[in-house]
Design an enzyme around this catalytic site. Structure first.
Site, PDB file in Angstrom:
ATOM      1  N   ASN A 225      -1.490   7.123   8.141  1.00  0.00           N
ATOM      2  CA  ASN A 225      -0.190   7.627   8.588  1.00  0.00           C
ATOM      3  C   ASN A 225       0.056   8.981   7.915  1.00  0.00           C
ATOM      4  OD1 ASN A 225       2.460   8.083   9.235  1.00  0.00           O
ATOM      5  ND2 ASN A 225       3.295   6.355   8.078  1.00  0.00           N
TER       6      ASN A 225
ATOM      7  N   LYS B  99       2.340  10.983   8.483  1.00  0.00           N
ATOM      8  CA  LYS B  99       3.795  11.241   8.429  1.00  0.00           C
ATOM      9  C   LYS B  99       4.092  12.682   8.865  1.00  0.00           C
ATOM     10  CE  LYS B  99       4.307   7.908   4.714  1.00  0.00           C
ATOM     11  NZ  LYS B  99       5.227   7.241   3.841  1.00  0.00           N
TER      12      LYS B  99
ATOM     13  N   HIS C 198       8.601   1.750  11.503  1.00  0.00           N
ATOM     14  CA  HIS C 198       8.325   2.078  10.095  1.00  0.00           C
ATOM     15  C   HIS C 198       9.640   2.088   9.326  1.00  0.00           C
ATOM     16  CE1 HIS C 198       7.098   4.242   6.520  1.00  0.00           C
ATOM     17  NE2 HIS C 198       5.842   3.980   6.846  1.00  0.00           N
TER      18      HIS C 198
ATOM     19  N   GLU D  80       4.921  -4.011   4.849  1.00  0.00           N
ATOM     20  CA  GLU D  80       5.087  -2.868   3.957  1.00  0.00           C
ATOM     21  C   GLU D  80       6.353  -3.045   3.115  1.00  0.00           C
ATOM     22  OE1 GLU D  80       2.919   0.833   5.286  1.00  0.00           O
ATOM     23  OE2 GLU D  80       4.771   0.843   6.421  1.00  0.00           O
TER      24      GLU D  80
ATOM     25  N   SER E   5       1.321   2.152  -1.028  1.00  0.00           N
ATOM     26  CA  SER E   5       0.579   2.747  -2.153  1.00  0.00           C
ATOM     27  C   SER E   5      -0.856   2.207  -2.267  1.00  0.00           C
ATOM     28  CB  SER E   5       1.346   2.565  -3.464  1.00  0.00           C
ATOM     29  OG  SER E   5       2.569   3.270  -3.418  1.00  0.00           O
TER      30      SER E   5
ATOM     31  N   GLY F 184      -0.393   5.798   3.667  1.00  0.00           N
ATOM     32  CA  GLY F 184       0.296   7.085   3.720  1.00  0.00           C
ATOM     33  C   GLY F 184      -0.379   8.062   2.783  1.00  0.00           C
TER      34      GLY F 184
HETATM   35  C1  PEP Z   1       3.517   4.183   4.622  1.00  0.00           C
HETATM   36  O1  PEP Z   1       4.386   5.033   4.614  1.00  0.00           O
HETATM   37  O2  PEP Z   1       3.305   3.472   5.616  1.00  0.00           O
HETATM   38  C2  PEP Z   1       2.726   4.006   3.397  1.00  0.00           C
HETATM   39  C3  PEP Z   1       2.041   2.906   3.278  1.00  0.00           C
HETATM   40  O3  PEP Z   1       2.792   5.025   2.505  1.00  0.00           O
HETATM   41  P1  PEP Z   1       2.079   5.058   1.065  1.00  0.00           P
HETATM   42  O4  PEP Z   1       0.637   4.693   1.258  1.00  0.00           O
HETATM   43  O5  PEP Z   1       2.254   6.455   0.586  1.00  0.00           O
HETATM   44  O6  PEP Z   1       2.783   4.059   0.216  1.00  0.00           O
END
Ligand code: PEP
Length: 254
Positions: free
Chosen positions: A9, A11, A95, A167, A214, A235
């Site tokens: 992602n 973003k 999301h 998530e 993360s 992300g």
């Molecule tokens: C996300 O935004 O879907 C995500 C998992 O971000 P990150 O990996 O930065 O936590």
């Protein structure tokens, strides 16, 4: 996990040229991604270019969102039909950043999931609890409600596939690890909620449950060592080709 699903992602983090450079680097590294299904989700504006770059590789194109109608007077929105014409096969829906910052409701998420499926694409329905909800012991009930609200009344045809991404909002972008036992438990909760809506056979064969929050090169293999975790949504660790490739390597390691 055999053939884990890995969704990147991007973003709204990358300038156009940065997204193109990243796609080229990921493409180069992707000869080593055998054993994983890797989906890149750039901004809408880079879909065409990234689609061309990854064409005829094993990499797949995804989108970060879509609208719930195919066509019409909806200024600024993107039709999933248009996404499909750009080669998008997978669409992230609901999301937490959209639920929170854009006040996306469960009704909107439901309509998006329904339309994406009706067009033969794969929705990735994101669910997850906030820190406060977790502290109050509401996590499981929130997750069950989100799964039901998004998918109740939706029928999966034989060729359809669906992804639910767990998530935890408090872990996204935090750099914190989540306890794999807790992820395992929550994925079981999601699976049970899905059994309320679909037959066991449909859930077992057509639905993947993935984890996001993360995920990095160090923690990914730990998460994926649990049979209930079918993949990861990434992300931060997907915005750099070297880090992303290290995550994929960790995901596919025997
Ligand atoms: C996300 O935004 O879907 C995500 C998992 O971000 P990150 O990996 O930065 O936590």
């Amino acid at each position: 996990m055999k053939n884990p699903l890995i969704i990147a992602n991007w973003k709204m983090k990358l300038a156009p040229q940065e997204a193109i450079d990243l796609a080229k680097k990921v493409k180069k590294a992707s000869t080593k991604y055998k054993g994983a299904e890797v989906v890149l989700c750039p901004s809408f504006t880079e879909l065409a270019e990234v689609g061309k770059i990854i064409d005829a590789t094993g990499l797949k194109l995804g989108a970060q969102d879509c609208f719930w109608e195919e066509q019409g007077a909806f200024t600024g929105e993107i039709s999933p039909k248009i996404l499909q014409e750009y080669g998008v096969e997978t669409v992230i829906i609901g999301h937490s950043e959209r639920r929170t910052s854009l006040l996306e409701t469960s009704q909107m998420i439901h309509k998006k999931a329904r339309l994406v499926l009706s067009l033969g694409m794969r929705p990735v329905v994101c669910v997850g609890e906030s820190f406060d909800e977790r502290q109050e012991g509401l996590k499981d009930s929130i997750i069950i409600r989100q799964v039901h609200d998004a998918l109740n009344g939706i029928w999966l045809n034989k060729m359809d596939s669906l992804v639910v991404a767990y998530e935890p909002i408090w872990v996204i972008g935090s750099g914190q690890d989540c306890d794999p036992e807790e992820i395992e438990h929550t994925h079981q909760v999601i699976r049970q909620a899905l059994y309320d809506l679909f037959t066991e056979q449909v859930v077992d064969e057509q639905v993947k449950i993935i984890y996001g929050g993360s995920v990095d090169p160090e923690n990914v293999s730990n998460y994926l060592s649990h049979a209930t975790v079918h993949g990861v949504l990434i992300g931060t660790a997907s915005w750099d080709a070297t880090t992303f490739s290290a995550v994929v390597a960790g995901a596919i390691k025997p």
